[in-house]
Design a protein around this motif. Structure first.
Motif: not given
Lengths: 221, 78
Positions: B19-47
């Protein structure tokens, strides 16, 4: 009464918790490093302290919950030993599966650090026997991830079984149903975000946290 | 062999950071962002030979907290 306080890399309330336990029990707790695989013999109370274990990497409490000593803590909890998790300790206990639910980022995104009003939810536990149900007490909080979350069924069960030990009496972090502290189903594990060990002596301003430890000693010793 | 694990908050779990990222994008003038969900990407190097079941167990035991998070595993050919 013998007791232990678990110490993780990044714990910072371990000493405060140890001093509080020592003052009330008359015996200094064993400080147990996270790499230990066993707890001292005959321990009646285990404290899991506040802080930022492992720098809150991945999720608050996530790494600490998988450390070797937590297997010993889980075994002790299953035998009925009292376990008190405060702040990061509460996060560790949920991550370890000893308590249900999860603690998420505060709804306002701010780190909240102030005294707050709590309402006592039950006096039917060793941790809360010295409080009256509905009593208002003041205890400090200091956390960024205290927003308690669980599914509706879990929340209903916690409330129905009298396992909500403390609720916030004011808006603090967006916790579901204002939950500040919960008990496990057997009643011997308590996790809470507020810091009772910081309200022990008149010099702290109030002594509202002291009765939690006094109740524990009376129940265990 | 590599795998990517995407960890996201479950639907219905409030995401104050998104939600905070969403507000910040709007503050930068990017309209049309309807929702923002933040997550994580974890990269594994595997045998070689690490099974899907192994990776899924890693997710359930540590990488995701399934009380509040979902995970998705993506294998990447070397």
């Amino acid at each position: 009464m013998k007791s232990a306080v678990i110490v993780f890399p990044g714990s910072n309330c371990d000493r405060d918790l140890a001093v509080a336990i020592r003052d009330v029990t008359g015996e200094a707790p064993a400080m147990v490093w996270h790499r230990e695989t066993e707890l001292p013999e005959g321990v009646g109370l285990i404290g899991v302290p506040g802080g930022f274990s492992y720098g809150d990497y991945l999720r608050a409490g996530a790494m600490a919950a998988r450390s070797p000593v937590m297997r010993a803590v889980a075994d002790a909890a299953a035998r009925g030993v009292a376990v008190l998790g405060v702040c990061n300790g509460f996060q560790v206990l949920t991550e370890a599966g000893l308590l249900p639910g999860a603690l998420m980022r505060n709804a306002g995104l701010n780190f909240v650090c102030r005294d707050v009003t709590l309402t006592v939810g039950t006096s039917q536990s060793a941790f809360t026997s010295r409080y009256e149900v509905g009593e208002e007490i003041r205890i400090p909080v200091a956390h960024h991830d205290g927003n308690y979350t669980a599914d509706a069924e879990t929340l209903d069960r916690l409330e129905g079984e009298g396992r909500v030990a403390f609720r916030y009496g004011e808006q603090v972090n967006g916790s579901a149903r204002d939950i500040a502290g919960i008990l496990n189903d057997a009643g011997n594990v308590l996790g809470m975000m507020p810091h009772p060990e910081r309200m022990m002596e008149p010099a702290h301003g109030r002594t509202d946290g002291r009765r939690l430890f006094e109740g524990l000693v009376a129940a265990i010793a | 062999m590599k795998a990517r694990v995407y960890v996201t908050l479950k639907n219905g779990v409030l995401d104050p950071q998104g939600r905070a990222i969403h507000h910040a994008l709007e503050g930068l003038g990017f309209s049309g962002v309807e929702d923002v969900r933040a997550g994580k990407l974890i990269e594994l190097s595997l045998a070689d030979g690490t099974s899907d079941a192994d990776i899924e167990a890693m997710c359930r035991k540590l990488l995701a907290n399934t009380v509040i998070e979902n995970f998705r595993i993506e294998r990447i050919a070397a």
